[in-house]
Design a protein around this motif. Structure first.
Motif, PDB file in Angstrom:
ATOM      1  N   ALA A   1       0.830  -1.195   0.000  1.00  0.00           N
ATOM      2  CA  ALA A   1       0.000   0.000   0.000  1.00  0.00           C
ATOM      3  C   ALA A   1       0.864   1.244   0.000  1.00  0.00           C
ATOM      4  CB  ALA A   1      -0.898   0.003   1.232  1.00  0.00           C
ATOM      5  N   ASP A   2       0.353   2.329  -0.594  1.00  0.00           N
ATOM      6  CA  ASP A   2       1.073   3.593  -0.585  1.00  0.00           C
ATOM      7  C   ASP A   2       1.268   4.057   0.854  1.00  0.00           C
ATOM      8  OD1 ASP A   2       1.133   3.646  -3.341  1.00  0.00           O
ATOM      9  OD2 ASP A   2      -0.710   4.818  -3.497  1.00  0.00           O
ATOM     10  N   THR A   3       2.436   4.605   1.149  1.00  0.00           N
ATOM     11  CA  THR A   3       2.709   5.044   2.510  1.00  0.00           C
ATOM     12  C   THR A   3       1.954   6.318   2.874  1.00  0.00           C
ATOM     13  OG1 THR A   3       4.668   6.229   1.734  1.00  0.00           O
ATOM     14  CG2 THR A   3       4.994   3.982   2.529  1.00  0.00           C
ATOM     15  N   VAL A   4       1.583   7.098   1.873  1.00  0.00           N
ATOM     16  CA  VAL A   4       0.780   8.297   2.082  1.00  0.00           C
ATOM     17  C   VAL A   4      -0.286   8.339   0.993  1.00  0.00           C
ATOM     18  CG1 VAL A   4       0.751  10.803   2.278  1.00  0.00           C
ATOM     19  CG2 VAL A   4       2.745   9.528   3.088  1.00  0.00           C
ATOM     20  N   LEU A   5      -1.540   8.485   1.388  1.00  0.00           N
ATOM     21  CA  LEU A   5      -2.662   8.513   0.456  1.00  0.00           C
ATOM     22  C   LEU A   5      -3.091   9.967   0.234  1.00  0.00           C
ATOM     23  CD1 LEU A   5      -4.764   5.619   2.068  1.00  0.00           C
ATOM     24  CD2 LEU A   5      -2.995   5.446   0.290  1.00  0.00           C
ATOM     25  N   TYR A   6      -3.656  10.231  -0.949  1.00  0.00           N
ATOM     26  CA  TYR A   6      -4.064  11.594  -1.280  1.00  0.00           C
ATOM     27  C   TYR A   6      -5.365  11.561  -2.061  1.00  0.00           C
ATOM     28  CZ  TYR A   6      -3.668  16.408  -3.073  1.00  0.00           C
ATOM     29  OH  TYR A   6      -3.882  17.722  -3.383  1.00  0.00           O
ATOM     30  N   ASP A   7      -6.310  12.398  -1.640  1.00  0.00           N
ATOM     31  CA  ASP A   7      -7.605  12.483  -2.309  1.00  0.00           C
ATOM     32  C   ASP A   7      -8.060  13.934  -2.295  1.00  0.00           C
ATOM     33  OD1 ASP A   7     -10.348  11.301  -3.206  1.00  0.00           O
ATOM     34  OD2 ASP A   7     -10.833  12.546  -1.468  1.00  0.00           O
ATOM     35  N   VAL A   8      -8.649  14.384  -3.389  1.00  0.00           N
ATOM     36  CA  VAL A   8      -9.215  15.726  -3.452  1.00  0.00           C
ATOM     37  C   VAL A   8     -10.710  15.600  -3.723  1.00  0.00           C
ATOM     38  CG1 VAL A   8      -9.178  17.962  -4.596  1.00  0.00           C
ATOM     39  CG2 VAL A   8      -7.049  16.662  -4.323  1.00  0.00           C
ATOM     40  N   THR A   9     -11.519  16.036  -2.791  1.00  0.00           N
ATOM     41  CA  THR A   9     -12.974  15.982  -2.912  1.00  0.00           C
ATOM     42  C   THR A   9     -13.575  17.243  -2.309  1.00  0.00           C
ATOM     43  OG1 THR A   9     -12.959  13.561  -2.711  1.00  0.00           O
ATOM     44  CG2 THR A   9     -15.060  14.681  -2.353  1.00  0.00           C
ATOM     45  N   GLU A  10     -14.443  17.903  -3.053  1.00  0.00           N
ATOM     46  CA  GLU A  10     -15.159  19.089  -2.586  1.00  0.00           C
ATOM     47  C   GLU A  10     -14.216  20.144  -2.012  1.00  0.00           C
ATOM     48  OE1 GLU A  10     -18.106  17.731   0.146  1.00  0.00           O
ATOM     49  OE2 GLU A  10     -19.388  16.864  -1.407  1.00  0.00           O
ATOM     50  N   GLY A  11     -13.096  20.342  -2.681  1.00  0.00           N
ATOM     51  CA  GLY A  11     -12.171  21.379  -2.269  1.00  0.00           C
ATOM     52  C   GLY A  11     -11.219  21.007  -1.156  1.00  0.00           C
ATOM     53  N   VAL A  12     -11.359  19.807  -0.608  1.00  0.00           N
ATOM     54  CA  VAL A  12     -10.498  19.367   0.487  1.00  0.00           C
ATOM     55  C   VAL A  12      -9.483  18.360  -0.032  1.00  0.00           C
ATOM     56  CG1 VAL A  12     -10.389  18.196   2.721  1.00  0.00           C
ATOM     57  CG2 VAL A  12     -12.304  19.722   2.203  1.00  0.00           C
ATOM     58  N   GLY A  13      -8.215  18.662   0.173  1.00  0.00           N
ATOM     59  CA  GLY A  13      -7.161  17.711  -0.136  1.00  0.00           C
ATOM     60  C   GLY A  13      -6.855  16.915   1.129  1.00  0.00           C
ATOM     61  N   THR A  14      -7.273  15.659   1.143  1.00  0.00           N
ATOM     62  CA  THR A  14      -7.067  14.819   2.321  1.00  0.00           C
ATOM     63  C   THR A  14      -5.786  14.003   2.143  1.00  0.00           C
ATOM     64  OG1 THR A  14      -9.449  14.660   2.722  1.00  0.00           O
ATOM     65  CG2 THR A  14      -8.043  13.005   3.790  1.00  0.00           C
ATOM     66  N   ILE A  15      -4.861  14.201   3.060  1.00  0.00           N
ATOM     67  CA  ILE A  15      -3.564  13.512   3.040  1.00  0.00           C
ATOM     68  C   ILE A  15      -3.532  12.571   4.236  1.00  0.00           C
ATOM     69  CG2 ILE A  15      -1.064  13.800   3.136  1.00  0.00           C
ATOM     70  CD1 ILE A  15      -1.513  16.657   2.017  1.00  0.00           C
ATOM     71  N   THR A  16      -3.360  11.289   3.958  1.00  0.00           N
ATOM     72  CA  THR A  16      -3.454  10.278   5.007  1.00  0.00           C
ATOM     73  C   THR A  16      -2.158   9.492   5.101  1.00  0.00           C
ATOM     74  OG1 THR A  16      -5.826  10.060   4.516  1.00  0.00           O
ATOM     75  CG2 THR A  16      -4.823   8.353   5.896  1.00  0.00           C
ATOM     76  N   ILE A  17      -1.484   9.599   6.238  1.00  0.00           N
ATOM     77  CA  ILE A  17      -0.288   8.784   6.474  1.00  0.00           C
ATOM     78  C   ILE A  17      -0.753   7.343   6.664  1.00  0.00           C
ATOM     79  CG2 ILE A  17       1.767   8.470   7.905  1.00  0.00           C
ATOM     80  CD1 ILE A  17       1.422  11.415   8.782  1.00  0.00           C
TER      81      ILE A  17
END
Length: 266
Positions: free
Chosen positions: A2-18
């Protein structure tokens, strides 16, 4: 893997997940590089109007991956290179600079223990939503290191020099409630509600006047290291810029019409 850091952009929010839950989201080289690069991507993306930094599993981030660190120290002894601690310059400093200097608000959704550099990442955010089961620990002195990841700058500004020195000289686990009382946590919520609440805060900020938020961040950082006269001049400069923004005109017109403004983020 799995990626060590995940990234998603939804409704103007860039969610960065370790995303190293089995290692309590400790930062190995791959994770540090990914976090640094994704933060820079989020900063440059006009579709991102707020950033949410959070993590998977039971920890937010426990800082440096000491298993990897031990191996790198051994290599340093063999080669005499002293490269191990260059991670501060190459990774931690850019990560914290990206968080604190992000031209849009950053929310930290602290789902579990935030220790060492992990605590530094959370403190570099603009707003911290903390699970009631989470905790903070500076950790550095416990492994014979000094502060990095901006903690010697952010922590005293949040809780004062004396308390910051105490927590750095005598590292200990600080509960979510104590973090709130000290001024480290902005909001404490039940652990089961953390993800939803942190996302809601980030969405609210993403709907706001992004350029004005950037100016607020800039003025706070500037004021921390300059005189009153210098800060007043900076406020004038930033307010002039904000007054010319589309969002200011939208807000004024909405106020006159007794309507809720719909900000464009510029």
């Amino acid at each position: 893997m799995a990626d060590t850091v995940l990234y998603d952009v939804t409704e103007g929010v860039g969610t960065i997940t370790i995303n190293r839950p089995d290692a309590m989201n400790a930062m190995n080289t791959e994770a540090k590089e990914a976090l640094r690069d994704i933060l820079r991507e989020a900063a440059a993306d006009p579709a991102v109007r707020a950033v949410l930094l959070t993590a998977t599993g039971r920890a937010f981030c426990v800082g440096q991956d000491l298993k990897e660190h031990i191996g790198l120290l051994a290599q340093d002894r063999e080669t005499g290179s002293g490269r191990t601690m260059s991670t501060v310059r190459e990774h931690y400093n850019p990560v914290v600079t990206a968080l604190a200097g992000m031209p849009k608000p950053v929310v930290a959704g602290v789902n579990g223990v935030a220790a060492g550099a992990g605590a530094g990442f959370a403190l570099a955010a603009d707003y911290r939503v903390v699970a009631d089961t989470a905790s903070f620990n500076t950790s550095f002195a416990g492994v014979a290191l000094t502060a990095d990841s901006g903690i010697s700058w952010t922590l005293p500004r949040l809780i004062g020099h004396g308390r910051a020195a105490d927590l750095l000289l005598f590292p200990r686990s600080i509960s979510a409630q104590e973090a709130y009382e000290l001024g480290i946590a902005n909001k404490v919520v039940p652990a089961a509600e953390l993800a939803a609440e942190a996302a809601a805060v980030a969405r609210t900020l993403a709907e706001g006047p992004t350029a004005a938020y950037a100016a607020i961040k800039e003025s706070l950082a500037y004021g921390a290291g300059h005189s009153l006269a210098e800060t007043l001049a900076k406020e004038e400069e930033l307010q002039t810029r904000a007054g010319a923004s589309a969002d200011h005109h939208i807000a004024v017109e909405a106020f006159v019409k007794k309507e809720k403004p719909k900000f464009l983020g510029r």
